[in-house]
Design a protein around this motif. Structure first.
Motif, PDB file in Angstrom:
ATOM      1  N   LEU A 503      19.434 -56.644  26.915  1.00  0.00           N
ATOM      2  CA  LEU A 503      19.040 -55.329  27.410  1.00  0.00           C
ATOM      3  C   LEU A 503      19.234 -55.265  28.918  1.00  0.00           C
ATOM      4  O   LEU A 503      18.978 -56.239  29.629  1.00  0.00           O
ATOM      5  CB  LEU A 503      17.566 -55.073  27.061  1.00  0.00           C
ATOM      6  CG  LEU A 503      16.942 -53.751  27.499  1.00  0.00           C
ATOM      7  CD1 LEU A 503      17.518 -52.599  26.680  1.00  0.00           C
ATOM      8  CD2 LEU A 503      15.419 -53.806  27.349  1.00  0.00           C
ATOM      9  N   VAL A 504      19.680 -54.098  29.404  1.00  0.00           N
ATOM     10  CA  VAL A 504      19.795 -53.828  30.835  1.00  0.00           C
ATOM     11  C   VAL A 504      18.831 -52.702  31.177  1.00  0.00           C
ATOM     12  O   VAL A 504      18.865 -51.640  30.543  1.00  0.00           O
ATOM     13  CB  VAL A 504      21.237 -53.415  31.210  1.00  0.00           C
ATOM     14  CG1 VAL A 504      21.323 -53.113  32.703  1.00  0.00           C
ATOM     15  CG2 VAL A 504      22.216 -54.514  30.830  1.00  0.00           C
ATOM     16  N   LYS A 505      17.966 -52.943  32.171  1.00  0.00           N
ATOM     17  CA  LYS A 505      16.983 -51.925  32.565  1.00  0.00           C
ATOM     18  C   LYS A 505      17.427 -51.311  33.893  1.00  0.00           C
ATOM     19  O   LYS A 505      17.478 -52.004  34.914  1.00  0.00           O
ATOM     20  CB  LYS A 505      15.592 -52.530  32.663  1.00  0.00           C
ATOM     21  CG  LYS A 505      15.122 -53.173  31.364  1.00  0.00           C
ATOM     22  CD  LYS A 505      13.662 -53.569  31.421  1.00  0.00           C
ATOM     23  CE  LYS A 505      12.757 -52.366  31.327  1.00  0.00           C
ATOM     24  NZ  LYS A 505      11.335 -52.755  31.200  1.00  0.00           N
ATOM     25  N   ILE A 506      17.739 -50.018  33.869  1.00  0.00           N
ATOM     26  CA  ILE A 506      18.211 -49.323  35.071  1.00  0.00           C
ATOM     27  C   ILE A 506      17.021 -49.040  35.975  1.00  0.00           C
ATOM     28  O   ILE A 506      15.989 -48.512  35.537  1.00  0.00           O
ATOM     29  CB  ILE A 506      18.918 -48.013  34.690  1.00  0.00           C
ATOM     30  CG1 ILE A 506      20.147 -48.321  33.824  1.00  0.00           C
ATOM     31  CG2 ILE A 506      19.325 -47.233  35.922  1.00  0.00           C
ATOM     32  CD1 ILE A 506      20.881 -47.086  33.357  1.00  0.00           C
ATOM     33  N   ASP A 507      17.164 -49.374  37.247  1.00  0.00           N
ATOM     34  CA  ASP A 507      16.069 -49.228  38.197  1.00  0.00           C
ATOM     35  C   ASP A 507      15.658 -47.768  38.355  1.00  0.00           C
ATOM     36  O   ASP A 507      16.479 -46.849  38.289  1.00  0.00           O
ATOM     37  CB  ASP A 507      16.483 -49.810  39.551  1.00  0.00           C
ATOM     38  CG  ASP A 507      15.335 -49.826  40.535  1.00  0.00           C
ATOM     39  OD1 ASP A 507      14.402 -50.607  40.320  1.00  0.00           O
ATOM     40  OD2 ASP A 507      15.375 -49.029  41.498  1.00  0.00           O
ATOM     41  N   ARG A 508      14.353 -47.572  38.614  1.00  0.00           N
ATOM     42  CA  ARG A 508      13.795 -46.222  38.726  1.00  0.00           C
ATOM     43  C   ARG A 508      14.397 -45.428  39.878  1.00  0.00           C
ATOM     44  O   ARG A 508      14.369 -44.194  39.868  1.00  0.00           O
ATOM     45  CB  ARG A 508      12.280 -46.297  38.879  1.00  0.00           C
ATOM     46  CG  ARG A 508      11.813 -46.986  40.144  1.00  0.00           C
ATOM     47  CD  ARG A 508      10.290 -47.026  40.245  1.00  0.00           C
ATOM     48  NE  ARG A 508       9.716 -47.781  39.142  1.00  0.00           N
ATOM     49  CZ  ARG A 508       8.935 -47.229  38.213  1.00  0.00           C
ATOM     50  NH1 ARG A 508       8.677 -45.929  38.255  1.00  0.00           N
ATOM     51  NH2 ARG A 508       8.439 -47.968  37.245  1.00  0.00           N
ATOM     52  N   SER A 509      14.967 -46.094  40.873  1.00  0.00           N
ATOM     53  CA  SER A 509      15.537 -45.370  42.019  1.00  0.00           C
ATOM     54  C   SER A 509      16.726 -44.514  41.593  1.00  0.00           C
ATOM     55  O   SER A 509      17.002 -43.476  42.203  1.00  0.00           O
ATOM     56  CB  SER A 509      15.955 -46.357  43.103  1.00  0.00           C
ATOM     57  OG  SER A 509      16.956 -47.248  42.631  1.00  0.00           O
ATOM     58  N   PHE A 510      17.453 -44.925  40.548  1.00  0.00           N
ATOM     59  CA  PHE A 510      18.554 -44.107  40.026  1.00  0.00           C
ATOM     60  C   PHE A 510      18.026 -42.997  39.125  1.00  0.00           C
ATOM     61  O   PHE A 510      18.516 -41.878  39.137  1.00  0.00           O
ATOM     62  CB  PHE A 510      19.539 -44.984  39.250  1.00  0.00           C
ATOM     63  CG  PHE A 510      20.354 -45.889  40.127  1.00  0.00           C
ATOM     64  CD1 PHE A 510      21.473 -45.413  40.778  1.00  0.00           C
ATOM     65  CD2 PHE A 510      19.990 -47.201  40.317  1.00  0.00           C
ATOM     66  CE1 PHE A 510      22.221 -46.244  41.584  1.00  0.00           C
ATOM     67  CE2 PHE A 510      20.723 -48.044  41.131  1.00  0.00           C
ATOM     68  CZ  PHE A 510      21.848 -47.561  41.775  1.00  0.00           C
ATOM     69  N   VAL A 511      17.001 -43.333  38.323  1.00  0.00           N
ATOM     70  CA  VAL A 511      16.440 -42.353  37.392  1.00  0.00           C
ATOM     71  C   VAL A 511      15.808 -41.191  38.151  1.00  0.00           C
ATOM     72  O   VAL A 511      15.880 -40.038  37.725  1.00  0.00           O
ATOM     73  CB  VAL A 511      15.413 -43.029  36.471  1.00  0.00           C
ATOM     74  CG1 VAL A 511      14.715 -42.002  35.582  1.00  0.00           C
ATOM     75  CG2 VAL A 511      16.090 -44.104  35.629  1.00  0.00           C
ATOM     76  N   GLU A 512      15.212 -41.494  39.298  1.00  0.00           N
ATOM     77  CA  GLU A 512      14.523 -40.468  40.087  1.00  0.00           C
ATOM     78  C   GLU A 512      15.457 -39.310  40.445  1.00  0.00           C
ATOM     79  O   GLU A 512      15.041 -38.148  40.487  1.00  0.00           O
ATOM     80  CB  GLU A 512      13.943 -41.108  41.349  1.00  0.00           C
ATOM     81  CG  GLU A 512      13.193 -40.146  42.245  1.00  0.00           C
ATOM     82  CD  GLU A 512      12.679 -40.825  43.495  1.00  0.00           C
ATOM     83  OE1 GLU A 512      11.970 -40.164  44.275  1.00  0.00           O
ATOM     84  OE2 GLU A 512      12.998 -42.009  43.704  1.00  0.00           O
ATOM     85  N   GLY A 535      28.103 -55.078  24.457  1.00  0.00           N
ATOM     86  CA  GLY A 535      27.135 -55.335  23.397  1.00  0.00           C
ATOM     87  C   GLY A 535      25.697 -55.321  23.840  1.00  0.00           C
ATOM     88  O   GLY A 535      24.805 -55.766  23.102  1.00  0.00           O
ATOM     89  N   ARG A 536      25.396 -54.793  25.035  1.00  0.00           N
ATOM     90  CA  ARG A 536      24.021 -54.707  25.520  1.00  0.00           C
ATOM     91  C   ARG A 536      23.468 -53.300  25.318  1.00  0.00           C
ATOM     92  O   ARG A 536      24.217 -52.332  25.314  1.00  0.00           O
ATOM     93  CB  ARG A 536      23.941 -55.036  27.007  1.00  0.00           C
ATOM     94  CG  ARG A 536      23.878 -56.517  27.339  1.00  0.00           C
ATOM     95  CD  ARG A 536      25.136 -57.226  27.096  1.00  0.00           C
ATOM     96  NE  ARG A 536      25.223 -58.487  27.833  1.00  0.00           N
ATOM     97  CZ  ARG A 536      26.124 -59.394  27.601  1.00  0.00           C
ATOM     98  NH1 ARG A 536      27.014 -59.215  26.647  1.00  0.00           N
ATOM     99  NH2 ARG A 536      26.149 -60.505  28.307  1.00  0.00           N
ATOM    100  N   LYS A 537      22.154 -53.212  25.198  1.00  0.00           N
ATOM    101  CA  LYS A 537      21.491 -51.916  25.175  1.00  0.00           C
ATOM    102  C   LYS A 537      20.937 -51.617  26.560  1.00  0.00           C
ATOM    103  O   LYS A 537      20.825 -52.508  27.402  1.00  0.00           O
ATOM    104  CB  LYS A 537      20.389 -51.886  24.117  1.00  0.00           C
ATOM    105  CG  LYS A 537      20.938 -51.935  22.690  1.00  0.00           C
ATOM    106  CD  LYS A 537      19.843 -51.700  21.666  1.00  0.00           C
ATOM    107  CE  LYS A 537      20.434 -51.642  20.264  1.00  0.00           C
ATOM    108  NZ  LYS A 537      19.396 -51.375  19.240  1.00  0.00           N
ATOM    109  N   VAL A 538      20.585 -50.337  26.783  1.00  0.00           N
ATOM    110  CA  VAL A 538      20.165 -49.897  28.115  1.00  0.00           C
ATOM    111  C   VAL A 538      18.829 -49.177  28.021  1.00  0.00           C
ATOM    112  O   VAL A 538      18.632 -48.332  27.131  1.00  0.00           O
ATOM    113  CB  VAL A 538      21.215 -48.962  28.749  1.00  0.00           C
ATOM    114  CG1 VAL A 538      20.766 -48.518  30.134  1.00  0.00           C
ATOM    115  CG2 VAL A 538      22.571 -49.652  28.832  1.00  0.00           C
ATOM    116  N   CYS A 539      17.920 -49.540  28.930  1.00  0.00           N
ATOM    117  CA  CYS A 539      16.613 -48.881  29.041  1.00  0.00           C
ATOM    118  C   CYS A 539      16.470 -48.342  30.457  1.00  0.00           C
ATOM    119  O   CYS A 539      16.807 -49.033  31.426  1.00  0.00           O
ATOM    120  CB  CYS A 539      15.485 -49.857  28.725  1.00  0.00           C
ATOM    121  SG  CYS A 539      13.816 -49.180  28.924  1.00  0.00           S
ATOM    122  N   ALA A 540      15.974 -47.110  30.585  1.00  0.00           N
ATOM    123  CA  ALA A 540      15.764 -46.496  31.898  1.00  0.00           C
ATOM    124  C   ALA A 540      14.290 -46.594  32.263  1.00  0.00           C
ATOM    125  O   ALA A 540      13.411 -46.295  31.444  1.00  0.00           O
ATOM    126  CB  ALA A 540      16.220 -45.040  31.887  1.00  0.00           C
TER     127      ALA A 540
END
Length: 836
Positions: A503-512, A535-540
């Motif tokens: 899993l890859v977790k995208i940092d909140r600074s991009f989500v903002e 083959g990875r999943k992504v979580c924001a």
């Protein structure tokens, strides 16, 4: 401790040996062997095909063999019956090279000899195999207290040196921190940074006087400790020489292969040890390091590139003093909270997109202090990492989260929720971290696939290869892995290729800003597509508004967490939240993968014709990009692999989420090993349009793996299968490990001996002498013993043996174990039946 023995030559270790001619009779050889000294119980016969090693074991086997009806054995020429397979090496061969030869023999099923014949300029000598392994053991002990990059001692070495009584007494300590070192890593790569550290270490060592100590503490931090207390002017003069050495330019090689001239500089803090015959020990060293570190930071605030002396006034400065006191108070309270259970864990839900159904939670450490109130994690977690408390804190959070998660109810959907736990870079490098994860899962009963460990890019980029190896261990347990805060620092897509994360977790600074800033939305989409392609999943992270959630769904995010879906709570809410409307999808062409400066990108047609090659093809494979256009991809493969590719057969050495490792051919004809990931791009109809390969040169890593495999094979077999008896015991005579030859001598199995002591297999009349010998070893009076004693077999019979027992010391040079070589002797012992 003397330098490592890995490069020591066998000529330095060789012992003199008697050489006889090929016409010498076996009877003469037998007489000579019986009178050989215990240290070199061999002869060498100079045969027509080279030197041949002769020992008592060979002679006994020869006499026990069948009679061929020829002349009496004693009168026969020794060349006629000499053994085969003597290992002969030149005197300039290193210990490491000789060990590799032994490993090669073992790999081919050959016996490990008792000794190696060394051809020296002034004659012939021998090196016992036991001596070879003792030198290698010394080499590894040396590496434990020295920095592998610069060769300087590490902090552990310094702490050992100041141990009382009689320890090194620190005079004046210079704390050196390189300025602008991070810029070198960022602009030229970590290889260039390593070169800077290595060159500066040599310069700093050259400034030290006899008796001074120089060490690398961590990163770009060094210390120089003088053996006597310097006056202020003398200390200033030495500090200025250190600053000048740091200011001198350093030539480094950039990632593109070009040489660059960089200048870094340094800041130096100075602290003086107690005058006269003051105390010594690790506490004094810690205090001096802390004081010099404080002075170094004062030097940085004054403009860097200068030195500063520690003085109490530094701590009395109001602003600085208050910050220091506040930090010390926070550290003291946090240490008490960790020790006494003053922390708690809250859980924030993680939901699937677009359904919004809770699939798991993230465990978050919380701290409410009776004196300080609620302390934010961004205050106490960095402090815990700086002080080392993060190891205990992280272990507690891991065990608590696993225990509580194991008791949660399984929702009606039947899918048990996962629990994610953050792992600090400090924890990840701990040698026993994997064991801690196993213990947490075992004690709680939590299924491994319900635990997700989240690491940050800091842990990954510090040592990518080591991190990947540790994560592979964890993944082998069935644990899930996540790369946290992706994009917050210097995250590169190459991390996704090399790290075995799920899993890859995208940092909140991009989500903002994902709904207001086009650039951030594009970056999020690029990360999502690249992660999915691997083959990875992504979580924001940090989702707070419905607009952000809808945008993330359109960009392809698999899951999300944030206040929109639930705040951290003591008891996780695992119920399914109300359904939300799914936003319109966003379509667009898939971008080409981006590559780092040390990666080769090749794009080809379905017919394997190269249409694009990155500039890195030059330094890695020797081809200019324009030279490869129109050529076949097969041009870059090893010739032996071309046919396999055409036939559709695999050519990879190994494979995994980070790509497959295979051979490539450099333009100069040399072989390179590449780790390659492949992405196949299709058109709207699903037909293959292009193939994109991203490769990294891992030749050095493959060579290191092969060398490590040889070393492991050598150590695994050399002890267990050695022809002479070997035993490792503690200072009380309890067996720690024995080899097969030793077990055969005493008529027992290695498993039986594991529960016994040397006294259990020693003739009663020899026990008193054994006790006396061990007493000398425990007190350090002697380094070992060469004795003749009687052993008892399991059937009660006794035999006489010659024992060479050597003391093995620990890191503090104190006796810790006894390593014994045992050779059975023939002959009668009064009152004891002779050996059969």
């Amino acid at each position: 401790m003397s330098p490592p023995a890995g490069d020591q030559t066998l000529g330095d270790l060789a012992r003199a040996v008697r050489v006889v001619g090929p016409d010498t009779s076996v009877g003469t050889v037998e007489t000579l062997l019986q009178h050989r000294p215990a240290g070199t119980p061999w002869l060498v016969v100079q045969g027509a095909e080279g030197p041949v090693l002769l020992g008592r074991g060979w002679l006994e086997a020869l006499r026990a063999g069948p009679d061929d009806g020829g002349p009496p054995l004693a009168s026969r020429r020794v060349e006629e019956v000499a053994p085969r397979g003597t290992l002969v090496v030149p005197a300039d061969s290193t210990v490491g090279e000789a060990a590799s030869l032994l490993a090669e023999r073992r790999r081919h099923g050959e016996d490990v000899p008792e000794a190696i014949v060394v051809v020296c300029p002034d004659g012939t000598g021998v090196v016992p195999v036991a001596t070879l392994f003792e030198q290698l053991a010394h080499h590894y002990a040396y590496r434990a207290v020295h920095d592998p990059l610069t060769g300087l001692p590490n902090r552990l070495f310094l702490e050992d040196q100041v141990q009382p009584p009689g320890g090194f007494r620190p005079g004046t300590l210079f704390f050196v921190d390189l300025d602008r070192f991070k810029d070198v890593n960022d602009h030229f790569g970590h290889a260039a940074g390593d070169e800077v550290l290595t060159q500066f270490a040599r310069r700093l060592r050259s400034l030290a006087r006899a008796g001074d100590l120089v060490a690398r503490l961590s990163g770009d931090e060094f210390v120089l400790v003088t053996a006597d207390r310097l006056g202020r002017e003398e200390a200033d003069a030495l500090a200025q020489r250190i600053l000048l050495s740091a200011d001198a330019p350093v030539v480094v090689r950039g990632a593109d292969g070009t040489e660059e001239l960089v200048t870094i500089g340094a800041s130096v803090g100075i602290a003086h040890g107690p005058a006269g015959d003051g105390p010594t020990g690790p506490d004094v060293l810690d205090r001096l390091v802390t004081q010099a570190d404080t002075a170094m930071y004062r030097a940085k605030t004054l403009g860097r590139g200068r030195c500063a002396h520690f003085a109490p006034e530094l701590l009395e400065d109001r602003e600085h003093g208050e910050a220091v006191r506040a930090r010390h108070l926070l550290e003291r309270r946090l240490r008490a909270a960790v020790d006494r259970g003053g922390l708690s864990v809250q859980y924030q839900p993680v939901v699937a997109l677009p359904s919004g159904q809770t699939t798991g939670v993230e465990a978050l450490a919380r701290w409410h202090d009776a004196e300080l109130g609620w302390v934010a994690p961004d205050r106490f977690v960095p402090l815990a990492e700086d002080t080392g408390l993060i190891v205990d804190l992280g272990r507690w959070v891991l065990r608590t989260a696993c225990r509580e998660a194991a008791g949660w109810p399984v929702p009606a959907s039947g899918s048990a929720p996962t629990v994610a736990v953050n792992v600090s870079p400090v924890q990840l490098v701990q040698r026993g971290f994997v064991d801690e994860v196993v213990a947490a899962l075992t004690d709680s009963g939590l299924a491994p696939d319900r635990l997700c460990l989240e690491i940050t890019e800091t842990a990954a980029i510090t040592d990518l290869a080591a991190t990947a190896a540790r994560l592979e261990e964890l993944r082998g347990l069935g644990v899930r892995l996540a790369l946290d805060d992706f994009g917050a620092g210097h995250s590169a897509l190459s991390l996704l290729r090399h790290l075995p994360v799920d899993l890859v977790k995208i940092d909140r600074s991009f989500v903002e800003r994902v709904t207001t800033d086009t650039a951030d939305a594009v970056l999020v989409r690029l990360v999502v597509e690249a992660a999915h392609g691997l083959g990875r999943k992504v979580c924001a992270e940090g989702v707070e508004t419905p607009d952000q959630a809808r945008q993330l769904v359109a960009l392809g995010c698999d899951s999300a967490q944030g206040w929109l879906f639930g705040r951290p709570a003591d008891v996780p809410a695992l119920a399914v939240p109300p359904a939300r409307a799914e936003p319109d999808s966003v379509s667009g062409p898939a971008p080409l993968p981006l590559a780092g400066s040390d990666e080769v990108v090749v794009v080809s047609t379905p017919g394997r014709v190269i249409t694009y090659a990155s500039a890195t093809a030059g330094p890695v494979l020797g081809w200019l990009p324009q030279e490869l256009l129109g050529a076949s991809v097969l041009t870059l493969l090893h010739p032996e692999d071309v046919g396999r590719v055409v036939a559709g057969l695999p050519v990879a050495r190994d494979g995994g989420p980070a790509g497959t490792v295979h051979r490539a051919l450099h333009r100069d004809g040399s072989v390179r090993w590449l780790r390659t990931s492949v992405q196949r791009l299709t058109d709207a109809s699903g037909a293959l349009r292009e193939v994109v390969t991203v490769s990294r040169d891992v030749t050095a890593a493959v060579a290191a793996q092969e060398a490590l495999a040889e070393s492991e094979s050598m150590f695994r077999h050399a002890f267990d299968d050695a022809p002479i008896g070997m035993a490792l015991t503690d200072l009380d005579g309890r067996f720690i490990r024995v080899n097969k030859a030793y077990a055969r001598l005493v008529g027992r199995t290695p498993e039986e001996l594991a529960a016994m002591t040397v006294a259990d297999v020693t003739h009663p009349e020899d026990l008193a002498q054994d006790d006396a010998n061990l007493a000398q070893v425990r007190t350090g009076t002697v380094d070992g013993h060469l004795v003749t004693k009687r052993y008892l077999r399991a059937d009660g019979t006794a035999f006489l043996a010659q024992v060479h027992a050597a003391v093995v010391v620990d890191r503090a040079q104190r006796p810790a174990h006894v390593f014994a070589h045992v050779v059975a002797l023939r002959g009668d012992v009064p009152g004891v039946p002779p050996e059969g």
